[in-house]
Write a protein that holds these residues in place. Structure first.
Motif, PDB file in Angstrom:
ATOM      1  N   UNK A 135      31.688  68.040  -0.513  1.00  0.00           N
ATOM      2  CA  UNK A 135      31.395  66.655  -0.448  1.00  0.00           C
ATOM      3  C   UNK A 135      32.342  65.931  -0.874  1.00  0.00           C
ATOM      4  N   UNK A 136      33.070  66.202  -2.041  1.00  0.00           N
ATOM      5  CA  UNK A 136      34.302  65.313  -2.615  1.00  0.00           C
ATOM      6  C   UNK A 136      35.333  65.136  -1.723  1.00  0.00           C
ATOM      7  N   UNK A 137      35.673  65.888  -0.820  1.00  0.00           N
ATOM      8  CA  UNK A 137      36.694  65.808   0.166  1.00  0.00           C
ATOM      9  C   UNK A 137      36.326  65.349   1.667  1.00  0.00           C
ATOM     10  N   UNK A 138      35.062  64.903   1.771  1.00  0.00           N
ATOM     11  CA  UNK A 138      34.654  64.794   3.131  1.00  0.00           C
ATOM     12  C   UNK A 138      35.196  63.429   3.448  1.00  0.00           C
ATOM     13  N   UNK A 139      35.165  62.211   2.676  1.00  0.00           N
ATOM     14  CA  UNK A 139      35.663  61.050   3.044  1.00  0.00           C
ATOM     15  C   UNK A 139      37.213  61.111   3.673  1.00  0.00           C
ATOM     16  N   UNK A 140      38.065  61.974   2.660  1.00  0.00           N
ATOM     17  CA  UNK A 140      39.490  62.171   2.886  1.00  0.00           C
ATOM     18  C   UNK A 140      39.488  62.887   4.516  1.00  0.00           C
ATOM     19  N   UNK A 141      38.789  63.589   4.536  1.00  0.00           N
ATOM     20  CA  UNK A 141      38.777  64.736   5.989  1.00  0.00           C
ATOM     21  C   UNK A 141      38.492  63.745   7.045  1.00  0.00           C
ATOM     22  N   UNK A 142      37.409  62.732   6.920  1.00  0.00           N
ATOM     23  CA  UNK A 142      37.062  61.911   8.158  1.00  0.00           C
ATOM     24  C   UNK A 142      38.246  60.867   8.098  1.00  0.00           C
ATOM     25  N   UNK A 143      38.778  60.381   7.141  1.00  0.00           N
ATOM     26  CA  UNK A 143      39.906  59.359   7.429  1.00  0.00           C
ATOM     27  C   UNK A 143      41.263  60.172   8.022  1.00  0.00           C
ATOM     28  N   UNK A 144      41.602  61.368   7.834  1.00  0.00           N
ATOM     29  CA  UNK A 144      42.625  61.897   8.423  1.00  0.00           C
ATOM     30  C   UNK A 144      42.242  62.204   9.935  1.00  0.00           C
ATOM     31  N   UNK A 145      40.813  62.541  10.405  1.00  0.00           N
ATOM     32  CA  UNK A 145      40.453  62.666  11.811  1.00  0.00           C
ATOM     33  C   UNK A 145      40.687  61.346  12.472  1.00  0.00           C
ATOM     34  N   UNK A 146      40.156  60.254  11.824  1.00  0.00           N
ATOM     35  CA  UNK A 146      40.488  58.965  12.332  1.00  0.00           C
ATOM     36  C   UNK A 146      42.039  58.425  12.589  1.00  0.00           C
TER      37      UNK A 146
END
Length: 400
Positions: A135-146
């Motif tokens: 959970x703590x890494x999900x925002x960063x992962x989604x930002x990298x995808x975008x």
């Protein structure tokens, strides 16, 4: 900072982030933007009128619309891997068709397939990351995808510019895009093996629960955003070329400058969260729509000015990347119980505007000229900005 695990194997964070980055770079880069980027060449080779160009662009965005719907069904039935891989297969096939198209119908089919890929392959990554990344890494992962979107657009524009300056055929450029898409397809096929067969929530959710009064302003802004953003990406490069181009760059590729700046400035979308905190969501939305209005006005009035083109493309890139995130924030407030389905409904409103915008704009340009088309688009964006009120940005009326 996330890293590889002790055995030297990529962690789920890096594996899914890299796969998503590659997928969005292709599907939202050359697959979705390539028609507008190469429209001057297409008009010359296939004798396309401005009205026909609008119809082809709208056909491509219809593919995006259909892809969103089919992707949701695929994700619910079998998990995120199938729609993502299917979308990248459509991108590869469509881009390849464009590269070899002998006629306008084949070109149109290629554009339809290529542009549908963006609808298939974006939203399922939310499910893949939600299942596979802590959970703590999900925002960063989604930002990298975008982030793949901005870099994909910039890379496509740069490739088109360099190849055209070097005398390389646009067909070879699209063939290279197809090879990149095939590599992305292979990478995602391998990276998402663990996500296969993991369907989304099975509880029934009727679409009509999303269409309540509090959501009308969000869908309305999404619809206007769909029109204004797609008119720009469909016709800005051609507007510059038809006006004579910017100094120092060949006329037929000067529109590449639009997409290079569009993608580069669009990377500022990564700070949308900070901008929302500093400005508040209503003011941020108003400023973004006003940026879109100014962008369209500049391309209408000063299409041969370096400053005008760079500022116009930069503002549009910022608007598109930040607005996508801002609408996601707004959607999360309205639909906290079903965020994926709620944001898909928002994207469908955007896609509806995307389908109608280019064909209507092409008709306006055919009758009144490109200046009138872009000034009309600027007016729509300005009216939308003025219509946004703080009271529209509300929480869900159906908590829990």
């Amino acid at each position: 900072m996330p890293a590889v695990d002790a055995g030297g194997i990529m962690t789920p964070f890096w594996k899914l982030s890299a796969a998503g980055f590659a997928a969005t770079a292709i599907t939202y880069g050359p697959a979705r933007m390539g028609f507008g980027l190469f429209l001057p060449e297409f008009r010359s080779v296939f004798s396309i009128s401005i009205q026909e160009a609008g119809m082809i662009s709208s056909l491509g965005f219809f593919g995006f619309f259909a892809g969103l719907l089919v992707s949701q069904a695929m994700t619910a039935a079998s998990g995120p891997r199938l729609p993502i891989v299917f979308g990248l297969a459509a991108a590869t096939a469509g881009i390849g068709l464009v590269a070899s198209a002998p006629s306008l119908p084949m070109l149109s089919l290629g554009i339809l397939l290529a542009m549908s890929s963006a609808g298939f392959s974006w939203t399922p990554f939310s499910d893949a990351i939600n299942h596979g990344v802590e959970e703590r890494l999900r925002p960063t992962a989604l930002s990298l995808v975008s982030t793949g979107t901005g870099l994909g657009i910039t890379a496509a524009g740069t490739a088109a510019l360099l190849m055209s300056i070097g005398g390389v055929s646009w067909r070879l450029c699209w063939a290279i895009f197809a090879i990149g898409s095939a590599l992305s397809l292979l990478g995602n096929w391998m990276a998402l093996r663990g996500a296969a067969g993991r369907p989304g929530p099975r509880r029934a959710l009727r679409w009509r629960v999303l269409f309540h009064r509090a959501a009308i302003p969000l869908f309305g802004i999404g619809f206007c955003f769909g029109i204004t953003s797609t008119v720009y990406i469909s016709f800005a490069a051609d507007r510059i070329a038809q006006a004579g181009g910017v100094p120092g760059i060949p006329v037929n590729v000067s529109g590449s400058l639009v997409f290079i700046c569009y993608g580069a400035f669009g990377l500022l979308g990564l700070v949308t969260g900070s901008a929302k905190v500093a400005l508040g969501l209503p003011l941020l939305l108003r400023l973004l729509m006003l940026a879109s209005a100014l962008s369209s006005a500049l391309i209408a009035l000063v299409p041969t000015s370096w400053t005008g083109v760079v500022v116009s493309a930069g503002l549009q890139g910022i608007n598109v990347m930040m607005m996508s995130a801002a609408m996601a924030f707004w959607s999360d407030r309205l639909f906290p119980d079903f965020p994926s389905r709620g944001f898909t409904a928002v994207l469908l409103a955007v896609a509806t505007g995307s389908v109608l915008g280019p064909v209507a704009a092409g008709s306006v340009a055919d009758a009144f000229g490109a200046v009138a088309m872009f000034l009309g688009t600027a007016t729509l964006a300005a009216v939308a900005a003025l219509a946004i009120r703080s009271g529209y940005i509300r929480e869900s009326p159906h908590p829990g």
